[in-house]
Design a protein around this motif. Sequence first.
Motif, mmCIF file in Angstrom:
data_model
loop_
_atom_site.group_PDB
_atom_site.id
_atom_site.type_symbol
_atom_site.label_atom_id
_atom_site.label_comp_id
_atom_site.label_asym_id
_atom_site.label_seq_id
_atom_site.Cartn_x
_atom_site.Cartn_y
_atom_site.Cartn_z
ATOM 1 N N PHE A 75 -0.059 -31.888 3.390
ATOM 2 C CA PHE A 75 -0.876 -31.037 2.509
ATOM 3 C C PHE A 75 -2.273 -30.816 3.093
ATOM 4 O O PHE A 75 -2.840 -29.728 2.972
ATOM 5 N N VAL A 76 -2.836 -31.864 3.723
ATOM 6 C CA VAL A 76 -4.136 -31.705 4.391
ATOM 7 C C VAL A 76 -4.019 -30.655 5.492
ATOM 8 O O VAL A 76 -4.876 -29.780 5.640
ATOM 9 N N GLY A 77 -2.929 -30.729 6.276
ATOM 10 C CA GLY A 77 -2.699 -29.752 7.336
ATOM 11 C C GLY A 77 -2.551 -28.347 6.795
ATOM 12 O O GLY A 77 -3.113 -27.386 7.346
ATOM 13 N N TYR A 78 -1.780 -28.195 5.690
ATOM 14 C CA TYR A 78 -1.625 -26.871 5.068
ATOM 15 C C TYR A 78 -2.992 -26.293 4.698
ATOM 16 O O TYR A 78 -3.292 -25.125 4.956
ATOM 17 N N PHE A 79 -3.802 -27.156 4.057
ATOM 18 C CA PHE A 79 -5.113 -26.706 3.586
ATOM 19 C C PHE A 79 -5.980 -26.249 4.753
ATOM 20 O O PHE A 79 -6.616 -25.187 4.690
ATOM 21 N N ILE A 80 -5.995 -27.029 5.833
ATOM 22 C CA ILE A 80 -6.846 -26.693 6.981
ATOM 23 C C ILE A 80 -6.401 -25.382 7.620
ATOM 24 O O ILE A 80 -7.220 -24.485 7.884
ATOM 25 N N ILE A 81 -5.103 -25.235 7.867
ATOM 26 C CA ILE A 81 -4.597 -24.027 8.532
ATOM 27 C C ILE A 81 -4.811 -22.801 7.654
ATOM 28 O O ILE A 81 -5.279 -21.752 8.129
ATOM 29 N N CYS A 82 -4.489 -22.906 6.367
ATOM 30 C CA CYS A 82 -4.672 -21.764 5.457
ATOM 31 C C CYS A 82 -6.157 -21.423 5.299
ATOM 32 O O CYS A 82 -6.527 -20.245 5.226
ATOM 33 N N ALA A 83 -7.017 -22.464 5.259
ATOM 34 C CA ALA A 83 -8.460 -22.225 5.145
ATOM 35 C C ALA A 83 -8.978 -21.462 6.355
ATOM 36 O O ALA A 83 -9.801 -20.549 6.230
ATOM 37 N N MET A 84 -8.490 -21.824 7.543
ATOM 38 C CA MET A 84 -8.907 -21.119 8.764
ATOM 39 C C MET A 84 -8.391 -19.679 8.765
ATOM 40 O O MET A 84 -9.081 -18.759 9.228
ATOM 41 N N ALA A 85 -7.186 -19.481 8.232
ATOM 42 C CA ALA A 85 -6.643 -18.122 8.145
ATOM 43 C C ALA A 85 -7.497 -17.268 7.196
ATOM 44 O O ALA A 85 -7.792 -16.096 7.483
ATOM 45 N N ILE A 86 -7.894 -17.854 6.073
ATOM 46 C CA ILE A 86 -8.738 -17.120 5.121
ATOM 47 C C ILE A 86 -10.114 -16.838 5.725
ATOM 48 O O ILE A 86 -10.659 -15.731 5.568
ATOM 49 N N TRP A 87 -10.648 -17.832 6.438
ATOM 50 C CA TRP A 87 -11.951 -17.635 7.098
ATOM 51 C C TRP A 87 -11.871 -16.487 8.111
ATOM 52 O O TRP A 87 -12.758 -15.622 8.158
ATOM 53 N N MET A 88 -10.799 -16.460 8.905
ATOM 54 C CA MET A 88 -10.635 -15.386 9.885
ATOM 55 C C MET A 88 -10.464 -14.036 9.196
ATOM 56 O O MET A 88 -10.957 -13.012 9.667
ATOM 57 N N PHE A 89 -9.749 -14.035 8.075
ATOM 58 C CA PHE A 89 -9.542 -12.815 7.300
ATOM 59 C C PHE A 89 -10.881 -12.245 6.833
ATOM 60 O O PHE A 89 -11.169 -11.053 6.999
ATOM 61 N N ILE A 90 -11.727 -13.106 6.280
ATOM 62 C CA ILE A 90 -13.048 -12.676 5.791
ATOM 63 C C ILE A 90 -13.922 -12.235 6.969
ATOM 64 O O ILE A 90 -14.588 -11.188 6.910
ATOM 65 N N TYR A 91 -13.887 -13.018 8.044
ATOM 66 C CA TYR A 91 -14.716 -12.710 9.226
ATOM 67 C C TYR A 91 -14.322 -11.377 9.847
ATOM 68 O O TYR A 91 -15.182 -10.533 10.161
ATOM 69 N N ASN A 92 -13.022 -11.132 10.019
ATOM 70 C CA ASN A 92 -12.552 -9.888 10.630
ATOM 71 C C ASN A 92 -12.904 -8.673 9.778
ATOM 72 O O ASN A 92 -13.269 -7.615 10.306
ATOM 73 N N ASN A 93 -12.793 -8.822 8.462
ATOM 74 C CA ASN A 93 -13.155 -7.713 7.570
ATOM 75 C C ASN A 93 -14.644 -7.412 7.642
ATOM 76 O O ASN A 93 -15.051 -6.248 7.644
ATOM 77 N N ARG A 94 -15.471 -8.462 7.690
ATOM 78 C CA ARG A 94 -16.912 -8.261 7.766
ATOM 79 C C ARG A 94 -17.301 -7.574 9.076
ATOM 80 O O ARG A 94 -18.124 -6.654 9.084
ATOM 81 N N GLU A 95 -16.670 -8.004 10.174
ATOM 82 C CA GLU A 95 -16.949 -7.386 11.468
ATOM 83 C C GLU A 95 -16.542 -5.922 11.484
ATOM 84 O O GLU A 95 -17.246 -5.073 12.022
ATOM 85 N N ALA A 96 -15.387 -5.625 10.875
ATOM 86 C CA ALA A 96 -14.909 -4.238 10.833
ATOM 87 C C ALA A 96 -15.839 -3.371 9.987
ATOM 88 O O ALA A 96 -16.124 -2.209 10.334
ATOM 89 N N ASN A 97 -16.329 -3.922 8.878
ATOM 90 C CA ASN A 97 -17.253 -3.166 8.028
ATOM 91 C C ASN A 97 -18.570 -2.886 8.734
ATOM 92 O O ASN A 97 -19.166 -1.806 8.569
ATOM 93 N N LEU A 98 -19.055 -3.848 9.528
ATOM 94 C CA LEU A 98 -20.297 -3.654 10.271
ATOM 95 C C LEU A 98 -20.161 -2.534 11.301
ATOM 96 O O LEU A 98 -21.097 -1.768 11.552
ATOM 97 N N LYS A 99 -18.958 -2.431 11.903
ATOM 98 C CA LYS A 99 -18.741 -1.393 12.909
ATOM 99 C C LYS A 99 -18.711 0.004 12.299
ATOM 100 O O LYS A 99 -19.037 0.984 12.965
ATOM 101 N N THR A 100 -18.299 0.087 11.033
ATOM 102 C CA THR A 100 -18.202 1.400 10.387
ATOM 103 C C THR A 100 -19.495 1.855 9.766
ATOM 104 O O THR A 100 -19.605 3.004 9.315
ATOM 105 N N GLN A 101 -20.461 0.963 9.694
ATOM 106 C CA GLN A 101 -21.745 1.321 9.075
ATOM 107 C C GLN A 101 -22.634 2.109 10.039
ATOM 108 O O GLN A 101 -22.575 1.950 11.234
#
Length: 294
Positions: free
Chosen positions: A268-294
């Motif tokens: 469960f600790v492993g699930y949490f870490i991997i999913c947390a990193m996936a969510i972090w990357m999801f947020i980071y990639n969206n923010r980077e994409a939004n900055l490029k379109t501004q």
Amino acid sequence: MIKSNKTKGIICILISALCFSGMSSFINLSGDVPTPQKVFFRNLVALFCAAAVLLKNHEPFKPHKGCLPFHLLRSSAGLLGVFGNFYATTHMAHTADAAILNKMSPFFTLIFSAIFLKEKVKPKQAIAIFIAFIGAMFVIKPSMSNVEIIPSLCGFAGGVCAGAAYTCVRYMGNKGENGRFTVFFFSLFSVVITAPYLIFSYHPMTAKQLIYLVLVGVCAAGGQFSITAAYTFAPSREISVYDYSNVIFTAISGYFFLGGQVPDALSFVGYFIICAMAIWMFIYNNREANLKTQ
């Protein structure tokens, strides 16, 4: 009510996650059938489905110019990934463990894209990959006393190979290759490679096992086409995180249909870490994409 393309993409990727969860359950339920035989039936059904879709859409049964070598590379890596995932799913006590190890593939896609496609990996992405790797170690629990060390490593290797396969798919997609033909080619390649095993080492099956393996193929085909459709409706950065719902679906089905499976605390600790990193990357990639379109 008209749904946005992003909503359609999310729905499709959730359907895909549910299908792949069902595939994992039916792999387990099929019992002691050898892994190559399971892989054969998984891809045989997908082959017929892919051929039917190409025929229905009047699309050619040939690769885009210059893509044949990458189809062969993608199919080789993808088949190794399927073998790793099926072996782990069959031999690990908890199917959710095998599912989360397979979900390491997006992180390896980043690595292989950086190496072979010259796509830059930014520092925060590198940190996420490293932390996700640590999360995988909580699931694998590397130790000679761990009786599941071989299946765990096979599941992890399956995620690596899947990452390599997705990198090839990404490259061919940029070249204009038809995603439906990619599914067809991979399925045909896998059937041709695994067919000799059935000819020389066929393992007799009960009617119930055969039905389960056909259902493995149906779920695999549904998952492949749903995820392909998802990424035609919306870009990966907007919807990819929802694919991790597969781990939740797999854990639920493992509990209710596979004898009350409950992963241990370290998993469960492993699930949490991997999913947390996936969510972090999801947020980071969206923010980077939004900055490029501004």
